[in-house]
Write an enzyme that holds these catalytic residues in place. Structure first.
Site: not given
Ligand code: XBP
Ligand code: MG
Length: 254
Positions: A8, A10
């Site tokens: 993953d 973020d």
């Molecule tokens: C986590 C998310 C993302 C980010 C924001 O992503 O929910 O939406 O918070 O990014 P991950 P965007 O699956 O990598 O943990 O504004 O580009 O959606």
């Molecule tokens: Mg994440």
């Protein structure tokens, strides 16, 4: 046999949500919306995966009568806000605001050297992934990953397993031979629903999430070796085999 590690982005590769939050607030100010998200509120809003989905969810929260959800006006405003937010995020992250979490690069390098494939499965957009990995790994970052699932090619967001299913299909690999790395309950649910054993490294935003069913919950990947992962994965597979067929329980040597 461990054939691939699926990461993953973020919260897992880097603690990005503080910059996402800053970018959302920048967009609200820029567009004169008078909204402001603080950390406690943002921590709650992270239960909704996807920046656009999160914006719409918040808009409904502050304006319960928001009827014309599907009308152009609302959709366009959300798209505009997210565009301004993404541009700010890309600028700040490309300038080096974020580094990878402890142990991430070392584990990727060890896997790469041992011929274990690397992949990404995220909710966020390709621009955000590139901004982070270009500054953290270098201009050739893309060459390390056999497959990348993101908002552009897996629009159904976590906890739905679509992004993990897509990455597994692209790599033509069985989930039983792969391990996923996540930071949130939505991520754990998505990876588990795709049949993946999942290692969790929570962040301050996800510390209270329910991580039951995870392969391991670790403070970070700092102390983690490929040998350890192989051991955990084979123990995990044996326990699954035993659950589904108690007769297959390995007998203790006489
Ligand atoms: C986590 C998310 C993302 C980010 C924001 O992503 O929910 O939406 O918070 O990014 P991950 P965007 O699956 O990598 O943990 O504004 O580009 O959606
Ligand atoms: Mg994440």
């Amino acid at each position: 046999m461990l054939t691939a590690l699926i990461f993953d982005v973020d919260g897992t590769l880097a603690d990005t949500e503080c910059v996402h939050l800053e970018a959302f607030n920048h967009a609200f100010a820029q567009e004169g919306l008078g909204w402001h998200w603080d950390e406690p509120l943002y921590t709650q809003l992270l239960d909704v995966s996807g920046g656009k989905e999160r914006l719409l969810h918040y808009w409904r929260m502050v304006q319960p009568g928001l009827k014309e959800v599907d009308s152009g006006a609302v959709r366009d405003t959300v798209a505009r806000l997210h565009e301004v937010k993404a541009a700010y995020y890309e600028q700040v992250v490309s300038a080096g605001a974020l580094s990878l979490r402890p142990g991430v690069l070392a584990l990727m390098q060890a896997a790469f050297e041992q011929g274990v494939q690397l992949a990404i499965a995220t909710t966020t957009s390709p621009v955000n992934i590139a901004a982070l990995l270009r500054s953290a790994i270098g201009p050739d970052w893309r060459s390390y990953f056999l497959a990348i699932g993101d908002a552009s090619n897996a629009p159904i967001k976590k906890p739905h397993p679509q992004v993990y299913q897509k990455v597994l299909a692209d790599m033509r690999l069985e989930p039983a031979h792969c391990i996923a790395f996540e930071d949130s309950a939505n991520g754990l649910q998505a990876a588990s629903a795709a049949g993946l054993a999942t290692v969790i490294t929570p962040t301050r935003y996800t510390a209270d999430h329910d991580f039951r069913g995870a392969l391991r919950v670790l403070p970070d990947l700092g102390q983690l070796s490929m040998a350890q992962l192989r051991q955990w994965l084979s123990a995990h597979q044996i326990s699954i085999a035993t659950e589904t067929n108690p007769c297959s329980k390995p007998t203790a040597p006489r």
